[in-house]
Design an enzyme around this catalytic site. Structure first.
Site, PDB file in Angstrom:
ATOM      1  N   TRP A 186       0.983  -1.319   0.275  1.00  0.00           N
ATOM      2  CA  TRP A 186       0.166  -0.039  -0.180  1.00  0.00           C
ATOM      3  C   TRP A 186       0.806   1.432   0.273  1.00  0.00           C
ATOM      4  O   TRP A 186       1.805   1.255   0.360  1.00  0.00           O
ATOM      5  CB  TRP A 186      -1.121   0.377   1.158  1.00  0.00           C
ATOM      6  CG  TRP A 186      -0.998   1.664   1.341  1.00  0.00           C
ATOM      7  CD1 TRP A 186      -2.740   1.974   0.859  1.00  0.00           C
ATOM      8  CD2 TRP A 186      -0.887   2.342   2.417  1.00  0.00           C
ATOM      9  NE1 TRP A 186      -2.785   2.939   1.275  1.00  0.00           N
ATOM     10  CE2 TRP A 186      -2.067   3.216   2.279  1.00  0.00           C
ATOM     11  CE3 TRP A 186      -0.472   2.948   3.139  1.00  0.00           C
ATOM     12  CZ2 TRP A 186      -2.019   5.157   2.214  1.00  0.00           C
ATOM     13  CZ3 TRP A 186      -0.312   4.255   4.039  1.00  0.00           C
ATOM     14  CH2 TRP A 186      -1.231   4.862   3.291  1.00  0.00           C
ATOM     15  N   GLU A 225      -3.478  -2.826  -2.611  1.00  0.00           N
ATOM     16  CA  GLU A 225      -3.965  -2.558  -1.590  1.00  0.00           C
ATOM     17  C   GLU A 225      -4.652  -0.493  -1.920  1.00  0.00           C
ATOM     18  O   GLU A 225      -3.534  -0.045  -2.115  1.00  0.00           O
ATOM     19  CB  GLU A 225      -3.713  -2.148  -0.221  1.00  0.00           C
ATOM     20  CG  GLU A 225      -5.101  -1.609   0.956  1.00  0.00           C
ATOM     21  CD  GLU A 225      -4.623  -1.578   2.486  1.00  0.00           C
ATOM     22  OE1 GLU A 225      -3.385  -1.680   2.588  1.00  0.00           O
ATOM     23  OE2 GLU A 225      -5.398  -1.007   2.934  1.00  0.00           O
ATOM     24  N   LYS A 227      -6.425   2.807  -2.422  1.00  0.00           N
ATOM     25  CA  LYS A 227      -7.474   3.980  -0.721  1.00  0.00           C
ATOM     26  C   LYS A 227      -8.338   4.636  -1.916  1.00  0.00           C
ATOM     27  O   LYS A 227      -7.859   4.569  -3.262  1.00  0.00           O
ATOM     28  CB  LYS A 227      -6.571   4.359  -0.731  1.00  0.00           C
ATOM     29  CG  LYS A 227      -6.391   5.528   0.915  1.00  0.00           C
ATOM     30  CD  LYS A 227      -5.818   4.551   2.376  1.00  0.00           C
ATOM     31  CE  LYS A 227      -5.680   6.114   2.772  1.00  0.00           C
ATOM     32  NZ  LYS A 227      -5.473   6.180   3.936  1.00  0.00           N
ATOM     33  N   ASP A 258      -9.667  -3.186   1.984  1.00  0.00           N
ATOM     34  CA  ASP A 258      -9.541  -2.345   3.487  1.00  0.00           C
ATOM     35  C   ASP A 258     -11.354  -1.703   3.337  1.00  0.00           C
ATOM     36  O   ASP A 258     -11.705  -0.954   1.984  1.00  0.00           O
ATOM     37  CB  ASP A 258      -8.728  -1.364   3.178  1.00  0.00           C
ATOM     38  CG  ASP A 258      -8.392  -0.404   4.785  1.00  0.00           C
ATOM     39  OD1 ASP A 258      -9.931   0.343   5.334  1.00  0.00           O
ATOM     40  OD2 ASP A 258      -7.505  -0.352   5.458  1.00  0.00           O
ATOM     41  N   HIS A 261     -11.773   2.170   2.581  1.00  0.00           N
ATOM     42  CA  HIS A 261     -10.968   2.656   2.058  1.00  0.00           C
ATOM     43  C   HIS A 261     -12.140   3.226   0.536  1.00  0.00           C
ATOM     44  O   HIS A 261     -11.561   2.648   0.039  1.00  0.00           O
ATOM     45  CB  HIS A 261      -9.954   1.765   0.963  1.00  0.00           C
ATOM     46  CG  HIS A 261      -8.736   1.895   2.062  1.00  0.00           C
ATOM     47  ND1 HIS A 261      -7.634   1.713   2.126  1.00  0.00           N
ATOM     48  CD2 HIS A 261      -8.402   2.503   3.421  1.00  0.00           C
ATOM     49  CE1 HIS A 261      -6.614   1.654   3.328  1.00  0.00           C
ATOM     50  NE2 HIS A 261      -6.976   2.283   3.846  1.00  0.00           N
ATOM     51  N   HIS A 285      -8.534  -5.564   4.536  1.00  0.00           N
ATOM     52  CA  HIS A 285      -8.095  -5.490   5.393  1.00  0.00           C
ATOM     53  C   HIS A 285      -9.193  -4.897   6.455  1.00  0.00           C
ATOM     54  O   HIS A 285      -9.704  -3.391   6.174  1.00  0.00           O
ATOM     55  CB  HIS A 285      -7.569  -3.433   6.008  1.00  0.00           C
ATOM     56  CG  HIS A 285      -6.144  -3.875   5.043  1.00  0.00           C
ATOM     57  ND1 HIS A 285      -4.950  -3.009   5.130  1.00  0.00           N
ATOM     58  CD2 HIS A 285      -5.037  -5.420   5.448  1.00  0.00           C
ATOM     59  CE1 HIS A 285      -3.641  -3.850   4.528  1.00  0.00           C
ATOM     60  NE2 HIS A 285      -3.975  -5.169   5.401  1.00  0.00           N
ATOM     61  N   ASP A 293     -11.804   7.133   6.625  1.00  0.00           N
ATOM     62  CA  ASP A 293     -11.849   6.706   7.044  1.00  0.00           C
ATOM     63  C   ASP A 293     -10.638   6.578   7.968  1.00  0.00           C
ATOM     64  O   ASP A 293      -9.166   6.995   8.130  1.00  0.00           O
ATOM     65  CB  ASP A 293     -10.342   6.454   5.501  1.00  0.00           C
ATOM     66  CG  ASP A 293      -8.915   5.050   5.940  1.00  0.00           C
ATOM     67  OD1 ASP A 293      -9.263   3.973   6.536  1.00  0.00           O
ATOM     68  OD2 ASP A 293      -8.146   5.243   5.422  1.00  0.00           O
ATOM     69  N   ASP A 295     -10.134   4.824  11.237  1.00  0.00           N
ATOM     70  CA  ASP A 295      -9.676   3.535  11.404  1.00  0.00           C
ATOM     71  C   ASP A 295      -9.916   2.800  12.753  1.00  0.00           C
ATOM     72  O   ASP A 295      -8.978   3.097  13.521  1.00  0.00           O
ATOM     73  CB  ASP A 295      -7.644   3.172  10.831  1.00  0.00           C
ATOM     74  CG  ASP A 295      -7.499   3.284   9.802  1.00  0.00           C
ATOM     75  OD1 ASP A 295      -7.922   1.955   9.416  1.00  0.00           O
ATOM     76  OD2 ASP A 295      -7.567   3.851   8.835  1.00  0.00           O
ATOM     77  N   ASP A 325      -7.167  -4.191  10.286  1.00  0.00           N
ATOM     78  CA  ASP A 325      -6.180  -2.905   9.995  1.00  0.00           C
ATOM     79  C   ASP A 325      -7.291  -1.757  10.899  1.00  0.00           C
ATOM     80  O   ASP A 325      -7.959  -0.977   9.955  1.00  0.00           O
ATOM     81  CB  ASP A 325      -6.340  -2.515   8.484  1.00  0.00           C
ATOM     82  CG  ASP A 325      -5.461  -1.155   8.191  1.00  0.00           C
ATOM     83  OD1 ASP A 325      -4.427  -0.687   8.942  1.00  0.00           O
ATOM     84  OD2 ASP A 325      -4.983  -0.788   7.221  1.00  0.00           O
TER      85      ASP A 325
HETATM   86  C1  RNT Z   1      -3.961   2.727   4.787  1.00  0.00           C
HETATM   87  C2  RNT Z   1      -3.708   1.409   5.068  1.00  0.00           C
HETATM   88  C3  RNT Z   1      -2.658   0.240   4.965  1.00  0.00           C
HETATM   89  C4  RNT Z   1      -2.543   0.815   7.018  1.00  0.00           C
HETATM   90  C5  RNT Z   1      -1.234  -0.011   7.101  1.00  0.00           C
HETATM   91  C6  RNT Z   1      -0.460   0.509   7.756  1.00  0.00           C
HETATM   92  O1  RNT Z   1      -4.575   3.550   4.738  1.00  0.00           O
HETATM   93  O2  RNT Z   1      -5.034   1.011   4.755  1.00  0.00           O
HETATM   94  O3  RNT Z   1      -3.063  -0.942   5.045  1.00  0.00           O
HETATM   95  O4  RNT Z   1      -2.999   1.108   7.182  1.00  0.00           O
HETATM   96  O5  RNT Z   1       0.285  -0.191   5.796  1.00  0.00           O
HETATM   97 ZN    ZN Z   2      -5.238  -1.023   5.252  1.00  0.00          ZN
END
Ligand code: RNT
Ligand code: ZN
Length: 417
Positions: A186, A225, A227, A258, A261, A285, A293, A295, A325
């Site tokens: 990523w 990955e 985003k 993810d 994302h 993720h 986003d 997290d 994640d």
């Molecule tokens: C970032 C991505 C990625 C990170 C990690 C730390 O938006 O989700 O996967 O969170 O690599």
């Molecule tokens: Zn991620």
């Protein structure tokens, strides 16, 4: 909680599930095989051990300053070991390249080697964990807004070299553990404001990826990955979903989904049966976006249960890698791990307990009231008695009992950091 109650409740639940054609015993065996790739970066708010100073950036941000974050490799391992005592099943640990065992040495990203991960490999083996890996292109003086998509060849080559080395390290990990190491790529590359060379950066990224993936490996698997946007890079993301989906289909690479994302009303679950048709496997993720986003810690919500259901309905547990994640620095970090892992497992348990035979029959017959009714009823079937029994069998805290265990660990360990 009285163990005999757990046992009794399970026996009753088992019969109830039997009556709708679901074998709870078999489900428990399947759940035992569902492993979660635990992200190492929740333990220390994505800091790592490079000693470069906190460079931030990369479009991601951990917010909060709850005391007790892991400060070194020993503390991260200690925390993960604690987490493992509170979750059933066999799991994996997902390492980022900045978490190498550098022994205080400054090792630049283009100098990283497998030796810096041998202590991780050995430790993981002792703990029964398999390792996954990630290249790290954020938080470095050469990160800027563009890494692999940078028109400046010297910067681009630096990151190509880093990522190639990461694939080699992943291969070594895979060999060592006799199980493929899944390496996620990523990058944050993008622009804050209106961008007029969108095509050009994507073309450069494609070329960089081709160079990175030139070498074929047998003990690691690549995933890419996408985003939607990053902080400070809101207008343009080079590695968008269309970009990586296209690349993944063309080059048969695994696409990482993810759950934070995408546009917030977009169904990630519905992507599963499409990706399974056109890409070799899927990496997840599992996260929880709040308005963006953000997290947040994964919880048992509709997004996660629907995702699990689509995987189970497609009979694709062996083709989907389940990683977490998120990085919440505002609460107890061990607690954050345990909530996320257990919630993910619960989602898969619910999915495995779905009376899918009957539901499919209704659907095939055009009995849509019946399908909807059974889906609704299935939500309140006694899946939680099966969950408690899973915890009992695995000798881990049942129900909310893990709260006090984490409080105890906080008192004895993390509060003293
Ligand atoms: C970032 C991505 C990625 C990170 C990690 C730390 O938006 O989700 O996967 O969170 O690599
Ligand atoms: Zn991620």
């Amino acid at each position: 909680m009285k163990l005999e109650f757990v046992q009794k409740a399970y026996e009753i639940a088992k019969e109830r599930y039997q009556s709708i054609g679901v074998n709870a015993e078999e489900v428990l065996e399947q759940l035992q095989q569902v492993s979660v790739s635990i992200h190492c970066w929740q333990a220390d708010d994505v800091t790592g051990f490079e000693n470069l100073g906190n460079l931030g950036g990369g479009g991601i941000q951990a917010t909060g300053n709850y005391p007790g974050k892991a400060r070194n490799i020993a503390e991260i391992r200690q925390d993960i070991e604690k987490v493992l005592t509170l979750v059933g099943g066999q799991h994996r640990l997902n390492l980022h390249a900045i978490y190498g065992d550098f022994q205080g040495k400054i090792v630049d990203r283009n100098e990283i080697e497998a030796v810096y991960f041998t202590s991780w490999m050995q430790w993981a083996k002792e703990k029964g964990l398999k390792l996954d890996f990630n290249s790290t292109s954020f938080g470095h003086p050469k990160s800027g807004d563009l890494t692999l998509a940078n028109p400046d060849k010297s910067i681009r080559d630096f990151w190509i070299e880093h990522t190639r080395r990461c694939r080699h390290i992943s291969e070594e990990m895979g060999k060592f553990q006799n199980d493929p190491c899944i390496m996620n790529l990523w990058i944050h590359d993008g622009m804050k404001d209106l961008t007029v060379n969108r095509y050009k950066y994507r073309q450069i990224l494609e070329q960089s990826l081709d160079a990175i993936f030139e070498k074929e490996y047998r003990n690691m698997k690549d995933c890419i990955e996408a985003k939607l946007f990053g902080i400070g890079l809101e207008s343009y993301t080079v590695g968008s979903y269309d970009f990586y989906l296209g690349y993944g289909v063309k080059k048969q690479k695994i696409v990482t989904l993810d759950t934070g994302h995408f546009h917030l009303s977009e169904s990630i679950a519905d992507k599963i049966p499409s990706l399974l048709l056109f890409t070799p496997e899927i990496m997840l993720h599992v996260s929880r976006p709040i308005r963006w986003d953000s997290d947040h810690v994964t919880i048992l919500n509709d997004d996660v249960t629907e995702l699990a259901k689509e995987i189970v309905r497609a009979d694709a547990l062996s083709r989907v890698h389940i990683g977490l994640d998120y990085f919440d620095a505002s609460i107890n970090r061990i607690g954050a791990y345990v909530i996320g892992i257990r919630s993910t497992q619960k989602a898969f348990l619910q999915a495995l307990l779905e009376p899918i035979g009957k539901l499919r029959e209704y659907e095939a017959n055009g009995q849509y009231f019946e399908r909807l009714a059974l889906l609704e009823e299935a939500k309140s079937l006694p899946w939680n008695a099966v969950w408690d029994y899973f915890c009992l069998k695995n000798d881990v805290a049942i129900g909310e009992a893990y709260i006090s265990e984490i409080q105890q660990y906080e008192k004895e360990v993390t509060s003293k950091r």
